[in-house]
Design an enzyme around this catalytic site. Structure first.
Site, PDB file in Angstrom:
ATOM      1  N   LEU A  34       0.820  -1.224   0.000  1.00 40.24           N
ATOM      2  CA  LEU A  34       0.000   0.000   0.000  1.00 40.24           C
ATOM      3  C   LEU A  34       0.851   1.271   0.000  1.00 40.24           C
ATOM      4  O   LEU A  34       0.393   2.324   0.409  1.00 40.24           O
ATOM      5  CB  LEU A  34      -0.990   0.009   1.185  1.00 40.24           C
ATOM      6  CG  LEU A  34      -2.037  -1.116   1.222  1.00 40.24           C
ATOM      7  CD1 LEU A  34      -2.959  -0.950   2.438  1.00 40.24           C
ATOM      8  CD2 LEU A  34      -2.886  -1.134  -0.041  1.00 40.24           C
ATOM      9  N   LYS A  86       7.537   3.573  -9.882  1.00 36.32           N
ATOM     10  CA  LYS A  86       7.451   3.861 -11.316  1.00 36.32           C
ATOM     11  C   LYS A  86       7.579   5.333 -11.699  1.00 36.32           C
ATOM     12  O   LYS A  86       7.349   5.695 -12.853  1.00 36.32           O
ATOM     13  CB  LYS A  86       6.137   3.311 -11.865  1.00 36.32           C
ATOM     14  CG  LYS A  86       4.925   3.945 -11.217  1.00 36.32           C
ATOM     15  CD  LYS A  86       3.633   3.607 -11.927  1.00 36.32           C
ATOM     16  CE  LYS A  86       2.497   4.402 -11.345  1.00 36.32           C
ATOM     17  NZ  LYS A  86       1.227   4.183 -11.984  1.00 36.32           N
ATOM     18  N   SER A 126       8.530  -2.476 -19.652  1.00 38.50           N
ATOM     19  CA  SER A 126       8.084  -1.189 -20.195  1.00 38.50           C
ATOM     20  C   SER A 126       8.752  -0.912 -21.528  1.00 38.50           C
ATOM     21  O   SER A 126       9.892  -1.351 -21.777  1.00 38.50           O
ATOM     22  CB  SER A 126       8.478  -0.097 -19.199  1.00 38.50           C
ATOM     23  OG  SER A 126       8.351   1.175 -19.784  1.00 38.50           O
ATOM     24  N   TYR A 151      14.760   4.227 -13.078  1.00 36.12           N
ATOM     25  CA  TYR A 151      13.526   3.437 -13.230  1.00 36.12           C
ATOM     26  C   TYR A 151      13.623   2.545 -14.472  1.00 36.12           C
ATOM     27  O   TYR A 151      13.377   1.331 -14.410  1.00 36.12           O
ATOM     28  CB  TYR A 151      12.309   4.379 -13.352  1.00 36.12           C
ATOM     29  CG  TYR A 151      11.126   3.718 -14.003  1.00 36.12           C
ATOM     30  CD1 TYR A 151      10.331   2.820 -13.296  1.00 36.12           C
ATOM     31  CD2 TYR A 151      10.829   3.936 -15.360  1.00 36.12           C
ATOM     32  CE1 TYR A 151       9.266   2.174 -13.920  1.00 36.12           C
ATOM     33  CE2 TYR A 151       9.770   3.291 -15.976  1.00 36.12           C
ATOM     34  CZ  TYR A 151       8.995   2.416 -15.261  1.00 36.12           C
ATOM     35  OH  TYR A 151       7.962   1.767 -15.875  1.00 36.12           O
ATOM     36  N   LYS A 155      13.925  -1.857 -15.145  1.00 31.48           N
ATOM     37  CA  LYS A 155      13.165  -2.739 -16.047  1.00 31.48           C
ATOM     38  C   LYS A 155      14.130  -3.558 -16.920  1.00 31.48           C
ATOM     39  O   LYS A 155      13.921  -4.748 -17.149  1.00 31.48           O
ATOM     40  CB  LYS A 155      12.206  -1.918 -16.921  1.00 31.48           C
ATOM     41  CG  LYS A 155      11.104  -1.228 -16.135  1.00 31.48           C
ATOM     42  CD  LYS A 155      10.221  -2.215 -15.391  1.00 31.48           C
ATOM     43  CE  LYS A 155       9.186  -1.560 -14.512  1.00 31.48           C
ATOM     44  NZ  LYS A 155       8.483  -2.491 -13.611  1.00 31.48           N
ATOM     45  N   SER A 298      12.948  16.991 -19.818  1.00 30.11           N
ATOM     46  CA  SER A 298      14.207  16.278 -20.067  1.00 30.11           C
ATOM     47  C   SER A 298      13.982  14.770 -19.925  1.00 30.11           C
ATOM     48  O   SER A 298      13.222  14.313 -19.060  1.00 30.11           O
ATOM     49  CB  SER A 298      15.308  16.788 -19.141  1.00 30.11           C
ATOM     50  OG  SER A 298      15.371  16.029 -18.001  1.00 30.11           O
TER      51      SER A 298
HETATM   52  C1  UD1 Z   1       6.827   7.451 -18.718  1.00 30.19           C
HETATM   53  C2  UD1 Z   1       8.031   6.571 -18.894  1.00 30.19           C
HETATM   54  C3  UD1 Z   1       7.617   5.146 -18.944  1.00 30.19           C
HETATM   55  C4  UD1 Z   1       6.854   4.790 -17.715  1.00 30.19           C
HETATM   56  C5  UD1 Z   1       5.638   5.692 -17.618  1.00 30.19           C
HETATM   57  C6  UD1 Z   1       4.902   5.372 -16.316  1.00 30.19           C
HETATM   58  C7  UD1 Z   1       9.884   7.603 -20.077  1.00 30.19           C
HETATM   59  C8  UD1 Z   1      10.503   7.861 -21.406  1.00 30.19           C
HETATM   60  N1  UD1 Z   1       8.750   6.925 -20.106  1.00 30.19           N
HETATM   61  O1  UD1 Z   1       6.136   7.401 -19.954  1.00 30.19           O
HETATM   62  O2  UD1 Z   1       8.739   4.321 -19.004  1.00 30.19           O
HETATM   63  O3  UD1 Z   1       6.463   3.441 -17.774  1.00 30.19           O
HETATM   64  O4  UD1 Z   1       6.056   7.046 -17.619  1.00 30.19           O
HETATM   65  O5  UD1 Z   1       5.003   6.313 -15.354  1.00 30.19           O
HETATM   66  O6  UD1 Z   1      10.385   8.005 -19.068  1.00 30.19           O
HETATM   67  N2  UD1 Z   1       3.196  15.179 -21.154  1.00 30.19           N
HETATM   68  C9  UD1 Z   1       2.890  16.517 -21.236  1.00 30.19           C
HETATM   69  N3  UD1 Z   1       2.478  17.146 -20.100  1.00 30.19           N
HETATM   70  C10 UD1 Z   1       2.354  16.501 -18.895  1.00 30.19           C
HETATM   71  C11 UD1 Z   1       2.654  15.116 -18.836  1.00 30.19           C
HETATM   72  C12 UD1 Z   1       3.080  14.479 -19.986  1.00 30.19           C
HETATM   73  O7  UD1 Z   1       3.000  17.132 -22.289  1.00 30.19           O
HETATM   74  O8  UD1 Z   1       1.983  17.135 -17.908  1.00 30.19           O
HETATM   75  C13 UD1 Z   1       3.633  14.477 -22.382  1.00 30.19           C
HETATM   76  C14 UD1 Z   1       5.020  13.880 -22.270  1.00 30.19           C
HETATM   77  O9  UD1 Z   1       5.994  14.807 -22.613  1.00 30.19           O
HETATM   78  C15 UD1 Z   1       4.908  12.706 -23.244  1.00 30.19           C
HETATM   79  C16 UD1 Z   1       3.434  12.281 -23.150  1.00 30.19           C
HETATM   80  O10 UD1 Z   1       2.748  13.409 -22.605  1.00 30.19           O
HETATM   81  O11 UD1 Z   1       5.148  13.135 -24.549  1.00 30.19           O
HETATM   82  C17 UD1 Z   1       3.228  11.075 -22.247  1.00 30.19           C
HETATM   83  O12 UD1 Z   1       3.867  11.337 -21.009  1.00 30.19           O
HETATM   84  P1  UD1 Z   1       3.672  10.393 -19.723  1.00 30.19           P
HETATM   85  O13 UD1 Z   1       2.229  10.114 -19.524  1.00 30.19           O
HETATM   86  O14 UD1 Z   1       4.425  11.008 -18.600  1.00 30.19           O
HETATM   87  O15 UD1 Z   1       4.334   9.010 -20.155  1.00 30.19           O
HETATM   88  P2  UD1 Z   1       5.801   8.709 -20.728  1.00 30.19           P
HETATM   89  O16 UD1 Z   1       6.749   9.794 -20.390  1.00 30.19           O
HETATM   90  O17 UD1 Z   1       5.628   8.364 -22.172  1.00 30.19           O
END
Ligand code: UD1
Length: 342
Positions: A34, A86, A126, A151, A155, A298
């Site tokens: 939890l 994660k 992942s 992280y 994996k 980044s």
């Molecule tokens: C990330 C991890 C992935 C992990 C997953 C779970 C990386 C490259 N990928 O996925 O391994 O399993 O999280 O936590 O680290 N975005 C915005 N604004 C926001 C949030 C996200 O523009 O406030 C964009 C991001 O830049 C990205 C997309 O939305 O292009 C998806 O982001 P997100 O949901 O955080 O997932 P990942 O970064 O793809």
């Protein structure tokens, strides 16, 4: 009923998988500390399945507690191992927290599977293992690149630990499932994603913004080399993802696996940009998303989406729900979550 141990079964993907296992006549045994979930999830699982699912609360980094629990459930046909930290950004700041938790818990799970003759393992991996691939879509044989966060490295190491383990312990078989971007929630709105504090991921950030909890969504990067300049991901509905776990455990149980450690990409095979997701959200819910395009985050990759042919063929599984089903169910869940809080 056949028992399946589900570590991290109170989490986002774990809880949806426990439901799908119960729907298919399995007896999920949930283990969770939890640390990033709540006991209320168990109520949701029990209500959806009309069952009293077994819950064991302890930390899998405790080898004695793990052994004790696996001994108690040594008749289980397999383990689905979700339990892990994660948050990508946190893992950069606190690497040892991630290495200790994610690696030690996996080692304890493997040791206790071995000592109790539990033969089948499904591991939560992942798409992060691929980094920014040179060629899209990504197949299971796309080269693994250097991880861009601790992280992501857990994996990669996790897959390697399982490889080494099953190579010498042939009686244990494993499938590593490489998830793309799971979003959405169960259509009952009884379980869904429960982000801790400010969400890192896109969908919970969108739903909280539209609900008024956050002021606006920051879209990270508007000058990527994509059709609209925003980054592309392969979003998959969490219920479709959960169903792939049931297919995977069935494959191992029926000994249909072709190697003692197999790898499958779990996505829809379709890449959507951040702006595409916002459009799908607005279309499926009739709500506007307040957003602003800001600097890149980044560590983010420009584009990644899956080739899912191998998963489709070998698991007899295909994601069915589309991007609007995903965004709509995420919104329904957000509304339900907040209505029960007040
Ligand atoms: C990330 C991890 C992935 C992990 C997953 C779970 C990386 C490259 N990928 O996925 O391994 O399993 O999280 O936590 O680290 N975005 C915005 N604004 C926001 C949030 C996200 O523009 O406030 C964009 C991001 O830049 C990205 C997309 O939305 O292009 C998806 O982001 P997100 O949901 O955080 O997932 P990942 O970064 O793809």
């Amino acid at each position: 009923m056949k028992k399946v141990i589900v570590t991290g079964g109170m989490g986002f993907i774990g809880s949806h998988t426990a439901v799908e296992l119960a729907n298919k006549g399995y007896d999920p045994i949930i283990i969770d500390n939890l640390s990033n979930s709540s006991l209320s999830v168990l109520d949701g699982i029990n209500k959806i399945t009309n069952k009293n699912v077994t819950f064991e609360k302890f930390d899998l980094t405790d080898s004695i507690a793990t052994e004790h629990c696996f001994q108690k459930h040594k008749d289980a046909i397999g383990v689905i191992h979700f339990a892990a930290y994660k948050a990508v950004g946190e893992s950069v700041k606190l690497p040892n927290k991630y290495y200790k938790n994610n690696i030690l818990s996996l080692i304890n799970v493997l040791d206790s599977m071995y000592s109790n003759n539990i033969p089948n393992l499904i591991f939560s991996s992942s798409c992060t293992v691929y980094g920014q691939p040179d060629v899209l879509p990504v197949t299971e044989s796309t080269p693994i690149k250097k991880a861009n966060s601790p992280y992501g490295f857990t994996k990669q190491i996790g897959e390697q630990i399982i490889n080494d383990f099953v190579n010498v312990n042939n009686e244990i078989s494993a499938i590593s499932l490489r998830y793309f971007n799971p979003i959405g929630a169960h259509d009952s709105c009884l379980i869904g994603e429960l982000p801790n504090g400010i969400p890192n991921n896109l969908l919970p950030y969108i739903t909280q913004t539209v609900y008024g909890i956050r002021e606006k969504l920051h879209v990270f990067g508007g000058d990527y080399n994509t059709h609209d300049g925003t980054a592309i991901r392969d979003y998959i509905h969490v219920v479709d993802l959960a169903k792939a776990h049931v297919k995977s455990i069935e494959r191992l149980e029926k000994k249909k696996n072709e190697a003692n450690h197999e790898f499958f990409n779990l996505g829809t095979g379709i890449g959507y940009s951040v702006l595409d997701v916002i459009n799908a959200f607005e279309k499926s819910t009739g709500r506007k998303v307040n957003y602003e395009i800001v600097a890149k985050r980044s560590g983010d990759v420009e584009a990644v989406y899956a080739n899912t042919e191998i998963a489709n063929k070998h698991l007899g599984w295909k994601a069915k729900l589309n991007i609007e089903d995903m965004t709509k169910s995420a919104w329904d869940w957000e509304e339900k979550l907040n209505s029960t809080k007040s």
